[in-house]
Design an enzyme around this catalytic site. Structure first.
Site, PDB file in Angstrom:
ATOM      1  N   TYR A 131       0.774  -1.399   0.078  1.00  0.00           N
ATOM      2  CA  TYR A 131      -0.048  -0.109   0.037  1.00  0.00           C
ATOM      3  C   TYR A 131       0.812   1.303   0.043  1.00  0.00           C
ATOM      4  O   TYR A 131       1.960   1.299   0.803  1.00  0.00           O
ATOM      5  CB  TYR A 131      -1.159   0.051   1.142  1.00  0.00           C
ATOM      6  CG  TYR A 131      -1.770  -1.078   1.366  1.00  0.00           C
ATOM      7  CD1 TYR A 131      -2.205  -1.802   0.330  1.00  0.00           C
ATOM      8  CD2 TYR A 131      -2.156  -1.512   2.811  1.00  0.00           C
ATOM      9  CE1 TYR A 131      -3.111  -3.075   0.447  1.00  0.00           C
ATOM     10  CE2 TYR A 131      -3.022  -2.815   2.942  1.00  0.00           C
ATOM     11  CZ  TYR A 131      -3.357  -3.365   1.719  1.00  0.00           C
ATOM     12  OH  TYR A 131      -4.282  -4.540   2.045  1.00  0.00           O
ATOM     13  N   GLU A 205     -20.700  -2.237  21.370  1.00  0.00           N
ATOM     14  CA  GLU A 205     -21.746  -2.141  20.195  1.00  0.00           C
ATOM     15  C   GLU A 205     -22.236  -0.744  20.150  1.00  0.00           C
ATOM     16  O   GLU A 205     -22.857  -0.259  19.014  1.00  0.00           O
ATOM     17  CB  GLU A 205     -22.628  -3.105  20.174  1.00  0.00           C
ATOM     18  CG  GLU A 205     -21.819  -4.217  19.950  1.00  0.00           C
ATOM     19  CD  GLU A 205     -22.813  -5.370  19.625  1.00  0.00           C
ATOM     20  OE1 GLU A 205     -24.252  -5.491  19.718  1.00  0.00           O
ATOM     21  OE2 GLU A 205     -22.393  -6.662  19.283  1.00  0.00           O
TER      22      GLU A 205
END
Length: 224
Positions: A131, A205
């Protein structure tokens, strides 16, 4: 994981490094370890190459230019009393400049081949481009920072440090003005603080609500 749930971190400019993988295969001449003079020891040659390549970072890199060169794998199939014919080494190099990235690659090749030749061995260097470095567009990042403060409050928006890890989002950032930020997912009180790539990784969450809400907020405000 290093950022608590409900928090957001951002940084303009270079954020994550370019990452390339290299492999060095050293060919010597194996033999009995008690008769090293009759061999060309690829293990000793490999050791010199490993130490010498560290000088690229400590003596060739500009001190203000983040650079990492690390070996993660060395394999020589000898035994206690057997010098092998071949040693294979693999590692990674991380940089923040395309011109310096190319120069590092050339230095790795020159140093490895030069040491191998000087010790009577040969070596092959393979470098796989990974990358590119990730660059956050300063203008867009400044806008998102201000919008995040509006959405979450100043106390929940943090400055992000540069990292030597890599990210394929960098390909997007090469094409269009982009910004990668980090969303907090940890909650130490609930034991949710394990790092990425671990067997105990988990998230609070509530971060899903924060993340989707903030992305919607960004979209609406940037389209106004």
């Amino acid at each position: 994981p290093g950022i608590g749930v409900g928090h957001f971190a951002i940084r303009p400019g270079p954020l994550m490094a370019a990452a390339d993988r290299f492999e060095i295969i050293i060919e010597g001449k194996g033999g009995h370890a008690a008769r090293p003079h009759a061999s060309i020891d690829p293990v000793v040659t490999a050791s010199h190459i490993i130490v010498a390549l560290q000088q690229i970072v400590s003596r060739n890199a500009d001190p203000v230019m983040p650079t990492v060169l690390s070996f993660g794998r060395i394999m020589g199939e000898g035994r206690t009393n057997i010098i092998p014919d071949t040693v294979q080494m693999e590692g990674t190099v991380r940089t923040y400049s395309e011109s310096w990235r190319k120069e590092v690659h050339q230095r790795i090749i020159r140093i490895a081949e030069g040491i191998a030749t000087g010790m009577g061995a040969t070596c092959e260097v393979k470098i796989a481009h990974g990358y590119p470095f990730l660059n956050n567009d300063p203008g867009l990042t400044e806008k998102l920072n201000a919008l995040a403060v509006d959405y979450l409050g100043r106390e929940h928006v943090k400055d992000l440090d540069q990292r030597m890890t890599a990210e394929d989002f960098a390909y997007f950032a090469e094409k269009v003005p982009s910004c990668m930020y980090r969303l907090g997912i940890s909650n130490e009180a609930q034991g949710l603080s394990s790092n990425l790539h671990t067997s105990t990784f988990d998230v609070d969450e509530r971060s899903l609500e924060t993340g989707t809400g903030m992305m919607a907020w960004f979209a609406v405000k940037l389209l106004e």
